[in-house]
Design a protein around this motif. Structure first.
Motif, PDB file in Angstrom:
ATOM      1  N   LEU A 135       5.042 -10.910  -0.303  1.00  0.00           N
ATOM      2  CA  LEU A 135       5.142  -9.924  -1.385  1.00  0.00           C
ATOM      3  C   LEU A 135       5.571 -10.581  -2.695  1.00  0.00           C
ATOM      4  N   LYS A 189       3.318  -6.594  -5.315  1.00  0.00           N
ATOM      5  CA  LYS A 189       2.968  -5.341  -4.647  1.00  0.00           C
ATOM      6  C   LYS A 189       1.581  -4.854  -5.083  1.00  0.00           C
ATOM      7  N   GLY A 190       1.289  -4.895  -6.357  1.00  0.00           N
ATOM      8  CA  GLY A 190       0.004  -4.404  -6.876  1.00  0.00           C
ATOM      9  C   GLY A 190      -1.165  -5.262  -6.442  1.00  0.00           C
ATOM     10  N   ARG A 191      -0.993  -6.582  -6.490  1.00  0.00           N
ATOM     11  CA  ARG A 191      -2.091  -7.477  -6.134  1.00  0.00           C
ATOM     12  C   ARG A 191      -2.406  -7.378  -4.647  1.00  0.00           C
ATOM     13  N   PHE A 192      -1.394  -7.197  -3.826  1.00  0.00           N
ATOM     14  CA  PHE A 192      -1.621  -7.092  -2.387  1.00  0.00           C
ATOM     15  C   PHE A 192      -2.427  -5.839  -2.058  1.00  0.00           C
ATOM     16  N   SER A 193      -2.060  -4.706  -2.675  1.00  0.00           N
ATOM     17  CA  SER A 193      -2.801  -3.472  -2.415  1.00  0.00           C
ATOM     18  C   SER A 193      -4.213  -3.550  -2.994  1.00  0.00           C
ATOM     19  N   ASP A 194      -4.361  -4.230  -4.124  1.00  0.00           N
ATOM     20  CA  ASP A 194      -5.704  -4.423  -4.692  1.00  0.00           C
ATOM     21  C   ASP A 194      -6.577  -5.260  -3.755  1.00  0.00           C
ATOM     22  N   MET A 208      -6.271  -5.475  -0.519  1.00  0.00           N
ATOM     23  CA  MET A 208      -6.629  -4.657   0.650  1.00  0.00           C
ATOM     24  C   MET A 208      -7.742  -3.671   0.287  1.00  0.00           C
ATOM     25  N   GLY A 209      -7.708  -3.116  -0.943  1.00  0.00           N
ATOM     26  CA  GLY A 209      -8.780  -2.226  -1.392  1.00  0.00           C
ATOM     27  C   GLY A 209     -10.107  -2.963  -1.477  1.00  0.00           C
ATOM     28  N   ASP A 210     -10.066  -4.201  -1.961  1.00  0.00           N
ATOM     29  CA  ASP A 210     -11.285  -5.005  -2.037  1.00  0.00           C
ATOM     30  C   ASP A 210     -11.833  -5.328  -0.647  1.00  0.00           C
TER      31      ASP A 210
END
Length: 86
Positions: free
Chosen positions: A17, A22-27, A29-31
């Motif tokens: 993390l 936090k933002g890059r990790f969720s991005d 996962m979205g990709d």
């Protein structure tokens, strides 16, 4: 000594993390989810194209249209002479 404990996994998760945020990790996962969805869509399109090709190959050949013979002109209809008029 051979396995990781809960504390080891928590530290690894915290480091991940911190590195990715936090933002890059969720991005990411979205990709990954978009990539999987695109892959599934591409596979289904390939299957549909293959199924359509099998239907075309399995269909009996249609009779080729033949050239229509030129229509002969019909004689003009002439009224029959009336027998009563004589």
């Amino acid at each position: 000594m051979g396995g990781f404990s809960l504390w080891h996994w928590l530290i690894v998760g915290l480091v991940v993390l911190l590195l990715f945020g936090k933002g890059r990790f969720s991005d990411m996962m979205g990709d990954v989810a978009k990539g999987l969805k695109s892959f599934k869509k591409g596979m289904s399109e390939d299957e549909e194209a293959a199924a359509a090709q099998r239907r075309i190959e399995a269909a009996p050949p249609q009779a080729a249209p033949t050239a229509a013979a030129p229509a002969e002109p019909t004689p003009a209809a002439t009224p029959a002479p009336d027998a009563e008029r004589r």
